[in-house]
Design a protein around this motif. Sequence first.
Motif, PDB file in Angstrom:
ATOM      1  N   MET A  78       0.801  -1.220   0.000  1.00 54.53           N
ATOM      2  CA  MET A  78       0.000   0.000   0.000  1.00 54.53           C
ATOM      3  C   MET A  78       0.838   1.277   0.000  1.00 54.53           C
ATOM      4  SD  MET A  78      -3.187  -0.153  -0.387  1.00 54.53           S
ATOM      5  CE  MET A  78      -4.645  -1.175  -0.274  1.00 54.53           C
ATOM      6  N   SER A  79       2.159   1.146  -0.044  1.00 55.99           N
ATOM      7  CA  SER A  79       2.996   2.350  -0.120  1.00 55.99           C
ATOM      8  C   SER A  79       2.783   3.091  -1.425  1.00 55.99           C
ATOM      9  CB  SER A  79       4.475   1.963   0.031  1.00 55.99           C
ATOM     10  OG  SER A  79       4.882   1.118  -1.039  1.00 55.99           O
ATOM     11  N   ARG A  80       2.114   2.463  -2.374  1.00 54.68           N
ATOM     12  CA  ARG A  80       1.815   3.108  -3.652  1.00 54.68           C
ATOM     13  C   ARG A  80       0.785   4.233  -3.492  1.00 54.68           C
ATOM     14  NH1 ARG A  80       2.030  -2.531  -4.418  1.00 54.68           N
ATOM     15  NH2 ARG A  80       3.420  -3.281  -6.082  1.00 54.68           N
ATOM     16  N   TRP A  81       0.039   4.196  -2.397  1.00 52.08           N
ATOM     17  CA  TRP A  81      -0.986   5.217  -2.148  1.00 52.08           C
ATOM     18  C   TRP A  81      -0.437   6.230  -1.141  1.00 52.08           C
ATOM     19  CZ3 TRP A  81      -6.208   2.090  -1.499  1.00 52.08           C
ATOM     20  CH2 TRP A  81      -6.483   1.427  -2.707  1.00 52.08           C
ATOM     21  N   ASP A  82      -0.267   7.467  -1.571  1.00 53.73           N
ATOM     22  CA  ASP A  82       0.360   8.494  -0.743  1.00 53.73           C
ATOM     23  C   ASP A  82      -0.689   9.511  -0.301  1.00 53.73           C
ATOM     24  OD1 ASP A  82       1.967  10.295   0.518  1.00 53.73           O
ATOM     25  OD2 ASP A  82       3.025  10.963  -1.279  1.00 53.73           O
ATOM     26  N   PHE A  83      -0.983   9.510   0.993  1.00 53.28           N
ATOM     27  CA  PHE A  83      -1.963  10.448   1.550  1.00 53.28           C
ATOM     28  C   PHE A  83      -1.282  11.573   2.327  1.00 53.28           C
ATOM     29  CE2 PHE A  83      -4.552   6.678   0.913  1.00 53.28           C
ATOM     30  CZ  PHE A  83      -5.754   7.204   0.442  1.00 53.28           C
ATOM     31  N   SER A  84      -0.015  11.812   2.041  1.00 57.59           N
ATOM     32  CA  SER A  84       0.717  12.822   2.813  1.00 57.59           C
ATOM     33  C   SER A  84       0.267  14.245   2.504  1.00 57.59           C
ATOM     34  CB  SER A  84       2.222  12.679   2.562  1.00 57.59           C
ATOM     35  OG  SER A  84       2.499  12.848   1.167  1.00 57.59           O
ATOM     36  N   SER A  85      -0.215  14.505   1.291  1.00 57.08           N
ATOM     37  CA  SER A  85      -0.645  15.866   0.937  1.00 57.08           C
ATOM     38  C   SER A  85      -2.051  16.129   1.490  1.00 57.08           C
ATOM     39  CB  SER A  85      -0.634  16.037  -0.581  1.00 57.08           C
ATOM     40  OG  SER A  85      -1.527  15.134  -1.195  1.00 57.08           O
TER      41      SER A  85
ATOM     42  N   PRO B 276      -5.044  14.717  -1.446  1.00 58.30           N
ATOM     43  CA  PRO B 276      -4.412  13.729  -2.335  1.00 58.30           C
ATOM     44  C   PRO B 276      -5.285  13.444  -3.554  1.00 58.30           C
ATOM     45  CG  PRO B 276      -5.350  12.651  -0.421  1.00 58.30           C
ATOM     46  CD  PRO B 276      -5.454  14.116  -0.158  1.00 58.30           C
ATOM     47  N   ASP B 277      -4.648  13.365  -4.697  1.00 56.69           N
ATOM     48  CA  ASP B 277      -5.357  13.048  -5.935  1.00 56.69           C
ATOM     49  C   ASP B 277      -5.373  11.530  -6.095  1.00 56.69           C
ATOM     50  OD1 ASP B 277      -6.542  12.894  -8.356  1.00 56.69           O
ATOM     51  OD2 ASP B 277      -5.016  14.053  -9.447  1.00 56.69           O
ATOM     52  N   TYR B 278      -6.328  10.874  -5.399  1.00 62.35           N
ATOM     53  CA  TYR B 278      -6.340   9.411  -5.375  1.00 62.35           C
ATOM     54  C   TYR B 278      -6.658   8.807  -6.741  1.00 62.35           C
ATOM     55  CZ  TYR B 278     -11.273  10.554  -4.594  1.00 62.35           C
ATOM     56  OH  TYR B 278     -12.534  11.084  -4.682  1.00 62.35           O
ATOM     57  N   CYS B 279      -7.207   9.606  -7.639  1.00 62.42           N
ATOM     58  CA  CYS B 279      -7.481   9.062  -8.978  1.00 62.42           C
ATOM     59  C   CYS B 279      -6.192   8.774  -9.740  1.00 62.42           C
ATOM     60  CB  CYS B 279      -8.349  10.040  -9.768  1.00 62.42           C
ATOM     61  SG  CYS B 279     -10.059  10.127  -9.165  1.00 62.42           S
TER      62      CYS B 279
END
Length: 987
Positions: free
Chosen positions: A51-58, A61-64
């Motif tokens: 799941m490190s591919r998904w970055d919610f740090s911002s 986040p532009d999850y698309c």
Amino acid sequence: MVSPLCCSLPPLLWFILFFIFSAAGDGGAAALDTQAAYLARMKEQFPGPGMSRWDFSSPAPDYCRFQGVACDEGGNVTGIDVTSWRLVGRLPPGVCASLPALRELRMACNDVRGGFPAGLLNCTYLEVLNVSYSGMSGTVPDLSPLRALRVLDMSNNLFTGAFPTSIANVTTLEFVNFNENPGFDIWRPPETFMALRRIRVLILSTTSMRGGIPAWLGNMTSLTDLELSGNFLTGRIPVSLALLHRLQFLELYYNELEGVVPPELGNLTELTDIDLSENRLTGGIPESLCALPNLRVLQIYTNRLTGPIPAVLGNSSQLRILSLYRNQLTGEIPGDLGRYSELNVIEVSENQLTGPLPPYACANGQLQYILVLSNLLTGPIPAAYAACSLLLRFRVSNNHLEGDVPPGVFGLPHASIIDLSYNHLTGPVPAAVAYAANLTSLFASNNRMSGELPAEIAGASGLVKIDLSNNFIGGAIPEAVGRLSRLNQLSLQGNRMNGSIPESLAGLRSLNVLNLSDNALSGPIPESLCTLLPNSLDFSNNNLSGPVPAPLIKEGLLESVAGNPGLCVAFRLNLTEPALPLCPRPSRLRRGLAGDVWVVGVCALVCVAAALALARRWVLRARRDAEHDGAPTSPASRSSSYDVTSFHKLSFDQHEILEALIDKNIVGHGGSGTVYKIELSSGELVAVKKLWVSAARRTKQQHDVQVLTSTTSSGWLGDRELRTEVETLGSIRHKNIVKLYCCYSGADSNLLVYEYMPNGNLWEALHGCFLLLDWPTRHRVALGVAQGLAYLHHDLMFPIVHRDIKSSNILLDADFEPKVADFGIAKVLQARGAGADRDASTTTIAGTYGYLAPEYAYSSKATTKCDVYSFGVVLMELATGRKPIEPEFGDTRDIVHWVSGKVAAGAEADALDKRLAWSPYKEEMVQALRVAVRCTCSIPGLRPAMADVVQMLAEAGPRTPKDKLDSNKDSKGSAGQQQPKLPPASP
């Protein structure tokens, strides 16, 4: 341009519209926030690198843009694909409420805990759901609410309970796959399945389906793929299946189907792949089926088919695989077979076929397997076969073939097995054999071959087995044979070989069988060859001369040198041994004073050694008495009550063993007794397993011992496991099976004396903290254990099933050579052939959790395939460094499911032992993992035989960097070719 209508709106209405649109905008933003929150929760629920591919740090986040996430133009999540991300955890609840636009969810090849996610049932717009190889367990709920579903793949999981026949209510389904879910309750497909009007693919293999194949399946005319293999289906193949005019794949193998193959199946003009193997089908092969224009794969092996192979099959332009072995077919193999198609496999072994080999089989250069053994074929081997450069296996044994073998056949560059045995073939083994870079087995026994064995055979450096016995081969044994470092078997008996036995053979450290009997060899038996013991050595019926090496005498192997009039022994032997003369003493005139001094010196040394041994025995006895002062009578004092059964020449007596059974020599305790490490007066080490006889059993065993002593030469007690171990180990000889020297049986205990293994067992070596085995050592262990099991399964009059193969039962000697041990629950199959393997059963389940084959847990049938499964688990341990059961695998998963998921996802490298990250042998480790997956297949019949496992491991052996470079050069240009679907290799 502004609309005139807008300009005419009153201010109040403008306010109302602004409020409505603003509210809608806020709702849309809220919806997007909800989706982001759900994806974040999903990341929390599946911790790990995937799941490190998904970055919610911002902040926003532009999850698309996240990998594996698809969105529509409005930013709504429409698809999630996390296939093979190595996720371990649960899918958060509320998936459909949080992601209302979700159309596709792909979670294959992960570890999804908690069973089938109930929240998915609210995803009324979901079209694709793939949770294959995800370790899901428990029951499957009613799937009716998923009314938009088109693709449903729940294969290769651990579901139990009732099969979800509710899928019949999801009429939008086009693809359904429940393959490999054997835990379902016995069920029959209901007629309501006919409501699936759009269904194209229906895969229900290995789902515990029972009964006949429903005739109404013929009404599901949208089907292109129907797979019902690996179930308990009975009865006939319904003719109505011929109505499936779009069908391309029909898989019904591994069932109990009877009757004939319906000729009407020839109406399925779109059919490309049909597999009806492993059933009870009778009658002939329909000509109409063989004439299908698109037929690529025809597999009907292991049935009861009769009649010929239709000649029309030779006209096929599409045929790739023909597998018809283990039937009762007659007539000739179609002469044009392979002439017009890129044929990959011909597998027609174990029939009654006559006539010649098909001359055009390799006409299009794609042939990889020619397996025609055990038929009645005649004529020569076609010269064109020497140009079949892609051949991997060439097996034509047990036929009536004749003529010279084309030299190029011996030098096929990719062939791993060349098997010409039991024919009438002539000609020499040519020097071209040096080009067989991948050859591991060369079998040509019982032919009429002549010439000399070429030194160039050393160029085939991967050879594991050579059997050229019973031919007319002459000349000397080349010294170069000693360079074949992987050689396990060298059988040259029954030829006309002369000259001396090369000293270089002593360098073959992997050799287990060396048979040079019935030749014309001369000279002495090299003492150095005795380093190969306890291998099977046979030098009988030659012209050898000189003294028999002492180790052969010690091991009781004088029969292996019988028929050599020039041999002698240095000292007089027991009269029960084969009569051999004493070696002549040197002449008195030549010996002189120096000889007298030598004799006196030897005598003095013998006397000193004897005195030291007596003194040591006295000291041990005194020490033992001191340590056990006041204890019950020692075993030594009751030694007269011990009966002995020996299986080898012993260099010790029972007093020396009994006197050393003291506390300081204890090295382990088990459920059945105590293990001692004993150093003999000769300096040799032995292990003694002391098994106590309980008082509750003593009365019964006193009766047993009376029965035993009245029928056998020994009187050891009738404990079933002890008796099994003694009978098993006492009758076998193999370098990878622990040697049992003897058994002592007394009133209170039984003693088994083994060779001592200084490096403990494989479990300790892999999972302990004291050493790290490199891959070449691990591979050598795996190959040795496989060879030992292959010997038990294939090389004895009655196969032996060990039934408790595990890493703790694999012992390691000083050189880390493996020895299979602990035969206490072994099962001897008192029958021969496949029937023995299938029908041998036991009354109790034996074995160890984590290593048990799944079918053994519920059927109690002990077959050789149970050992194959257990070995596969050990092989996974060797490659991954992990234990069979670990918390990381999940609540209901083990190493087999974990590794299988990695292999299925193409992520084998992620499963390798991290401690060997530096290893240059990662490719070979991955190959070993793939062999392990084959060994642990849930369907026993799909597991390879141990003889084939030996072959595969030998082919996957560690190679030098130069070997790899050469192999890569050879394989350029063919790497992209698709591998054919192969049947299990026949013997």
